[in-house]
Design a protein around this motif. Structure first.
Motif, PDB file in Angstrom:
ATOM      1  N   GLU A 171       3.260   8.514 -11.124  1.00 37.19           N
ATOM      2  CA  GLU A 171       3.438   7.354 -11.990  1.00 37.19           C
ATOM      3  C   GLU A 171       2.118   6.582 -12.098  1.00 37.19           C
ATOM      4  N   THR A 172       2.043   5.740 -13.112  1.00 36.57           N
ATOM      5  CA  THR A 172       0.843   4.935 -13.286  1.00 36.57           C
ATOM      6  C   THR A 172       0.817   3.834 -12.242  1.00 36.57           C
ATOM      7  N   VAL A 189       0.839  -1.197   0.000  1.00 34.68           N
ATOM      8  CA  VAL A 189       0.000   0.000   0.000  1.00 34.68           C
ATOM      9  C   VAL A 189       0.878   1.252   0.000  1.00 34.68           C
ATOM     10  N   MET A 190       1.900   1.259   0.840  1.00 37.63           N
ATOM     11  CA  MET A 190       2.786   2.418   0.891  1.00 37.63           C
ATOM     12  C   MET A 190       3.505   2.606  -0.452  1.00 37.63           C
ATOM     13  N   GLY A 191       3.871   1.506  -1.107  1.00 43.32           N
ATOM     14  CA  GLY A 191       4.486   1.589  -2.430  1.00 43.32           C
ATOM     15  C   GLY A 191       3.557   2.222  -3.447  1.00 43.32           C
ATOM     16  N   ARG A 192       2.276   1.825  -3.396  1.00 40.02           N
ATOM     17  CA  ARG A 192       1.296   2.419  -4.308  1.00 40.02           C
ATOM     18  C   ARG A 192       1.122   3.905  -4.037  1.00 40.02           C
TER      19      ARG A 192
END
Length: 130
Positions: free
Chosen positions: A86-87, A75-78
């Motif tokens: 970024e997409t 989640v943190m990466g998203r």
């Protein structure tokens, strides 16, 4: 949302970071500023109360579900991807984490099965021992 009164911290900024405050993920100094704002601004306090009630309800109803261990990092990466402009992949983070967890569990089961002697081998070993 705004009560129309001037505040040191703008209502939109408070609401943008409401879950950080609710989840106690905000630095102590900022928490104090938020509390001051909530004490002064009844619309934001009402929104806070509503979100707090929703969070408690979700915890009560869904708090017993197993969550994949790496869900938070995904989640943190998203979130970082979104902030960077970024997409973001279309697949749900939770679905992706569950799928990866299931794959890890299947791989572990396969390793366990390969390491354990088969029933036929065990019966054959028993017959030879007699």
């Amino acid at each position: 949302m705004s009560c129309g009164e001037p505040h040191e911290k703008d209502c939109s900024e408070v609401l943008d970071h409401l879950y950080e405050y609710l989840d106690r993920e905000m630095p102590a100094g900022e928490c104090a500023e938020f509390q001051v704002h909530l004490d002064e601004c009844s619309p934001c306090l009402e929104k806070y109360g509503l979100e707090q009630a929703v969070k408690k309800l979700v915890k009560r109803c869904c708090g017993h579900d197993d969550v994949p261990t790496d869900l938070r990092s995904k989640v943190m990466g998203r979130i970082e991807l979104i902030r960077a402009g970024e997409t973001v992949p279309e697949v749900s983070v939770l679905d992706q984490a569950r799928h990866e967890q299931a794959q890890r569990e299947q791989a572990a089961d396969a390793r366990d099965a390969a390491a354990a002697p088969s029933e036929a081998d065990a019966a054959d070993n028993t017959a030879h021992a007699e």
